[in-house]
Write a protein that holds these residues in place. Structure first.
Motif, PDB file in Angstrom:
ATOM      1  N   LEU A 117      33.612  88.816  17.571  1.00 27.27           N
ATOM      2  CA  LEU A 117      32.847  87.576  17.347  1.00 27.27           C
ATOM      3  C   LEU A 117      31.464  87.906  16.791  1.00 27.27           C
ATOM      4  O   LEU A 117      30.964  87.234  15.885  1.00 27.27           O
ATOM      5  CB  LEU A 117      32.729  86.769  18.646  1.00 27.27           C
ATOM      6  CG  LEU A 117      34.033  86.215  19.238  1.00 27.27           C
ATOM      7  CD1 LEU A 117      33.748  85.415  20.507  1.00 27.27           C
ATOM      8  CD2 LEU A 117      34.779  85.332  18.220  1.00 27.27           C
ATOM      9  N   ARG A 118      30.859  88.957  17.331  1.00 25.44           N
ATOM     10  CA  ARG A 118      29.519  89.339  16.845  1.00 25.44           C
ATOM     11  C   ARG A 118      29.587  89.731  15.372  1.00 25.44           C
ATOM     12  O   ARG A 118      28.725  89.373  14.576  1.00 25.44           O
ATOM     13  CB  ARG A 118      28.967  90.510  17.659  1.00 25.44           C
ATOM     14  CG  ARG A 118      28.539  90.120  19.060  1.00 25.44           C
ATOM     15  CD  ARG A 118      27.461  91.069  19.598  1.00 25.44           C
ATOM     16  NE  ARG A 118      27.292  90.945  21.039  1.00 25.44           N
ATOM     17  CZ  ARG A 118      26.667  89.948  21.641  1.00 25.44           C
ATOM     18  NH1 ARG A 118      26.154  88.959  20.926  1.00 25.44           N
ATOM     19  NH2 ARG A 118      26.560  89.908  22.954  1.00 25.44           N
ATOM     20  N   ALA A 119      30.641  90.457  15.031  1.00 32.80           N
ATOM     21  CA  ALA A 119      30.775  90.914  13.640  1.00 32.80           C
ATOM     22  C   ALA A 119      30.955  89.721  12.697  1.00 32.80           C
ATOM     23  O   ALA A 119      30.535  89.760  11.544  1.00 32.80           O
ATOM     24  CB  ALA A 119      31.963  91.866  13.530  1.00 32.80           C
ATOM     25  N   ALA A 120      31.557  88.637  13.226  1.00 31.33           N
ATOM     26  CA  ALA A 120      31.858  87.488  12.363  1.00 31.33           C
ATOM     27  C   ALA A 120      30.760  86.423  12.390  1.00 31.33           C
ATOM     28  O   ALA A 120      30.755  85.519  11.550  1.00 31.33           O
ATOM     29  CB  ALA A 120      33.186  86.861  12.802  1.00 31.33           C
ATOM     30  N   SER A 121      29.845  86.523  13.368  1.00 33.07           N
ATOM     31  CA  SER A 121      28.872  85.436  13.536  1.00 33.07           C
ATOM     32  C   SER A 121      27.651  85.619  12.633  1.00 33.07           C
ATOM     33  O   SER A 121      27.030  86.689  12.633  1.00 33.07           O
ATOM     34  CB  SER A 121      28.420  85.387  15.000  1.00 33.07           C
ATOM     35  OG  SER A 121      27.406  84.436  15.142  1.00 33.07           O
ATOM     36  N   PRO A 122      27.274  84.578  11.907  1.00 28.77           N
ATOM     37  CA  PRO A 122      26.068  84.679  11.068  1.00 28.77           C
ATOM     38  C   PRO A 122      24.794  84.702  11.928  1.00 28.77           C
ATOM     39  O   PRO A 122      23.759  85.194  11.494  1.00 28.77           O
ATOM     40  CB  PRO A 122      26.129  83.416  10.205  1.00 28.77           C
ATOM     41  CG  PRO A 122      27.050  82.477  10.924  1.00 28.77           C
ATOM     42  CD  PRO A 122      27.946  83.290  11.802  1.00 28.77           C
ATOM     43  N   GLU A 123      24.901  84.158  13.151  1.00 32.38           N
ATOM     44  CA  GLU A 123      23.739  84.078  14.057  1.00 32.38           C
ATOM     45  C   GLU A 123      23.951  85.010  15.239  1.00 32.38           C
ATOM     46  O   GLU A 123      25.085  85.169  15.696  1.00 32.38           O
ATOM     47  CB  GLU A 123      23.620  82.650  14.630  1.00 32.38           C
ATOM     48  CG  GLU A 123      23.483  81.561  13.600  1.00 32.38           C
ATOM     49  CD  GLU A 123      22.130  81.598  12.920  1.00 32.38           C
ATOM     50  OE1 GLU A 123      21.164  82.043  13.569  1.00 32.38           O
ATOM     51  OE2 GLU A 123      22.055  81.218  11.737  1.00 32.38           O
ATOM     52  N   PRO A 124      22.859  85.591  15.790  1.00 32.72           N
ATOM     53  CA  PRO A 124      23.042  86.346  17.035  1.00 32.72           C
ATOM     54  C   PRO A 124      23.356  85.368  18.184  1.00 32.72           C
ATOM     55  O   PRO A 124      22.985  84.194  18.122  1.00 32.72           O
ATOM     56  CB  PRO A 124      21.685  87.017  17.261  1.00 32.72           C
ATOM     57  CG  PRO A 124      20.717  86.272  16.417  1.00 32.72           C
ATOM     58  CD  PRO A 124      21.470  85.566  15.327  1.00 32.72           C
ATOM     59  N   PHE A 125      24.088  85.820  19.179  1.00 33.60           N
ATOM     60  CA  PHE A 125      24.359  84.969  20.350  1.00 33.60           C
ATOM     61  C   PHE A 125      24.436  85.839  21.598  1.00 33.60           C
ATOM     62  O   PHE A 125      24.619  87.059  21.506  1.00 33.60           O
ATOM     63  CB  PHE A 125      25.659  84.171  20.163  1.00 33.60           C
ATOM     64  CG  PHE A 125      26.902  85.024  20.052  1.00 33.60           C
ATOM     65  CD1 PHE A 125      27.598  85.427  21.185  1.00 33.60           C
ATOM     66  CD2 PHE A 125      27.368  85.435  18.802  1.00 33.60           C
ATOM     67  CE1 PHE A 125      28.726  86.221  21.075  1.00 33.60           C
ATOM     68  CE2 PHE A 125      28.496  86.222  18.683  1.00 33.60           C
ATOM     69  CZ  PHE A 125      29.190  86.623  19.828  1.00 33.60           C
ATOM     70  N   GLU A 126      24.301  85.177  22.748  1.00 38.66           N
ATOM     71  CA  GLU A 126      24.395  85.904  24.012  1.00 38.66           C
ATOM     72  C   GLU A 126      25.794  85.710  24.585  1.00 38.66           C
ATOM     73  O   GLU A 126      26.404  84.639  24.415  1.00 38.66           O
ATOM     74  CB  GLU A 126      23.346  85.400  24.991  1.00 38.66           C
ATOM     75  CG  GLU A 126      21.945  85.815  24.576  1.00 38.66           C
ATOM     76  CD  GLU A 126      20.957  85.651  25.725  1.00 38.66           C
ATOM     77  OE1 GLU A 126      20.517  86.664  26.286  1.00 38.66           O
ATOM     78  OE2 GLU A 126      20.667  84.485  26.065  1.00 38.66           O
ATOM     79  N   ALA A 127      26.255  86.745  25.285  1.00 32.35           N
ATOM     80  CA  ALA A 127      27.594  86.676  25.879  1.00 32.35           C
ATOM     81  C   ALA A 127      27.593  87.424  27.199  1.00 32.35           C
ATOM     82  O   ALA A 127      26.901  88.433  27.340  1.00 32.35           O
ATOM     83  CB  ALA A 127      28.616  87.295  24.931  1.00 32.35           C
ATOM     84  N   ARG A 128      28.353  86.914  28.148  1.00 32.13           N
ATOM     85  CA  ARG A 128      28.539  87.645  29.414  1.00 32.13           C
ATOM     86  C   ARG A 128      30.011  87.580  29.803  1.00 32.13           C
ATOM     87  O   ARG A 128      30.582  86.487  29.935  1.00 32.13           O
ATOM     88  CB  ARG A 128      27.659  87.061  30.513  1.00 32.13           C
ATOM     89  CG  ARG A 128      27.942  87.762  31.823  1.00 32.13           C
ATOM     90  CD  ARG A 128      26.897  87.567  32.865  1.00 32.13           C
ATOM     91  NE  ARG A 128      27.360  88.216  34.091  1.00 32.13           N
ATOM     92  CZ  ARG A 128      26.671  88.287  35.191  1.00 32.13           C
ATOM     93  NH1 ARG A 128      25.474  87.757  35.249  1.00 32.13           N
ATOM     94  NH2 ARG A 128      27.161  88.882  36.260  1.00 32.13           N
ATOM     95  N   ILE A 129      30.578  88.753  29.991  1.00 32.28           N
ATOM     96  CA  ILE A 129      31.995  88.843  30.368  1.00 32.28           C
ATOM     97  C   ILE A 129      32.126  88.728  31.878  1.00 32.28           C
ATOM     98  O   ILE A 129      31.369  89.343  32.628  1.00 32.28           O
ATOM     99  CB  ILE A 129      32.577  90.191  29.870  1.00 32.28           C
ATOM    100  CG1 ILE A 129      32.625  90.197  28.344  1.00 32.28           C
ATOM    101  CG2 ILE A 129      33.953  90.458  30.471  1.00 32.28           C
ATOM    102  CD1 ILE A 129      32.995  91.532  27.724  1.00 32.28           C
ATOM    103  N   CYS A 130      33.102  87.932  32.332  1.00 33.02           N
ATOM    104  CA  CYS A 130      33.364  87.796  33.767  1.00 33.02           C
ATOM    105  C   CYS A 130      34.850  88.088  34.009  1.00 33.02           C
ATOM    106  O   CYS A 130      35.704  87.527  33.330  1.00 33.02           O
ATOM    107  CB  CYS A 130      33.085  86.376  34.254  1.00 33.02           C
ATOM    108  SG  CYS A 130      31.393  85.853  33.958  1.00 33.02           S
TER     109      CYS A 130
END
Ligand code: SF4
Ligand code: SF4
Length: 350
Positions: A117-130
């Motif tokens: 998703l990061r590689a495909a996203s034009p914008e940076p975003f935050e993510a947390r895996i649970c």
């Protein structure tokens, strides 16, 4: 980024189901607190301590969270056995623990999802895996994300693939279109309630009508409970040495459950012989179950469970290993082995 793309990436990374829920308090949060207040969580401190409040809102885990990507991974593998069909003198290990520890597998695959998703996203975003251990009402979000309904046996059931699935989530700061929960398809069925060996699914007198009282559940006894298992439930535990699948085995929605080809869940720990387990030294227990969820029971808890299963078998051949366990320095192991010896004696003199 579009929700459809996010779900597609999750499916390409090995998840059978993927859906999106909004990162807001779940409707089930109040019910969860009532469940804890009723004492149904037993001695599971991680459900009753300060983390109970954290579960109220995913933004306690990631303040920027806007969406929850919910995924499910199949773990059903052959054989299509149940605790009733394995040979006498063997112990039942819950299906989810036949292979590798799912925490590691799900996390690894979710990391791959986030990376893509990061590689495909034009914008940076935050993510947390649970994955299971995070204080999140994961079944509630999975239901909100359309993955299935929370059934009377308290499992999440998907109409197409049943309930032999592990759940995982990624909290995302991305604002994604959310899915809708599917209808509850338990209907008037009560198979799981009727089949439960220790009557752990109890009426609530309100909505939802049924709750799981962990203090009566074999999964809780054999995995979570440290120390003494109440006398009155030991007989009902039968040959279960780690977990219990009865309420899923009898569920009609699992009749045609698909199987996974994932080598991580190959049945390494399917129905081991009690004879072998009763003499495992601690270091061999650790080595044998190093990458398995079985380590959660801990060595003393596992021997305790094995002793109960030996006693419930009623077989005289277990007297000798039980006598050795009865002389253990560990009072919990010794106490349950004494109980088991008494049970065998009863059976032999009946
Ligand atoms: S896991 Fe076993 S003991 Fe627990 S509710 Fe289901 S059938 Fe009952
Ligand atoms: S056995 Fe019946 S009541 Fe229980 S979870 Fe399955 S469909 Fe629902």
């Amino acid at each position: 980024m579009r929700a459809a793309f996010v779900k597609q990436v999750a499916r390409e990374c090995g998840f059978a189901l993927a859906g999106i829920a909004r990162a807001v308090p779940a409707a089930e949060a109040a019910y969860f607190h009532d469940w804890v207040d009723a004492g149904f969580a037993g001695a599971m401190g991680y459900l009753t301590d300060h983390r109970a409040g954290v579960r109220d809102d995913p933004r306690h885990l990631l303040p920027s969270a806007r969406s929850v990507l919910c995924v499910a991974k199949l773990y059903n593998t052959p054989p299509a056995a149940s605790a009733d069909t394995i040979p006498a003198g063997h112990g039942w290990v819950s299906r989810y623990a036949w292979g590798e520890d799912y925490h590691e597998v799900i996390r690894r695959d979710l990391e791959q999802v986030v990376e893509r998703l990061r590689a495909a996203s034009p914008e940076p975003f935050e993510a947390r895996i649970c994955v299971d251990t995070a204080p999140l009402l994961e079944r509630a979000y999975a239901q909100a994300a359309g993955l299935g309904w929370i059934a009377k046996n308290t499992c999440l059931i998907n109409e197409d693939i049943g309930s032999w699935v592990f759940l995982g989530e990624v909290l995302l700061s991305l604002d994604l279109d959310s899915d809708v929960p599917p209808p509850d398809r338990c209907g008037t069925c009560t198979r799981c309630i009727d089949a439960c060996p220790t009557q752990a699914i109890v009426p609530t007198g309100r909505v939802p009508e049924w709750a799981l009282d962990a203090r009566r559940c074999i999964s809780y006894f054999t995995i979570e409970l440290r120390g003494n298992i109440p006398d009155e439930h030991r007989g009902g535990m039968g040959n279960h040495i780690f977990g219990c699948d009865v309420c899923q085995d009898v569920c009609p929605w699992n009749r045609r459950a698909p199987v996974t080809a994932d080598a991580a869940f190959a049945p390494t720990h399917f129905a081991p012989p009690l004879e072998e387990l009763g003499v495992l030294p601690p270091e061999e227990f650790r080595a044998r179950f190093r990458h398995s969820p079985v380590t959660r029971a801990r060595y003393r808890g596992f021997l305790r469970n094995v002793a109960i299963a030996m006693g419930n078998s009623g077989e005289a051949r277990f007297r000798e290993p039980l006598e050795r366990l009865a002389s253990s320095d560990d009072p919990v192991v010794a106490r349950h082995a004494h109980w088991a010896l008494g049970r065998i004696l009863e059976e032999q003199t009946a």
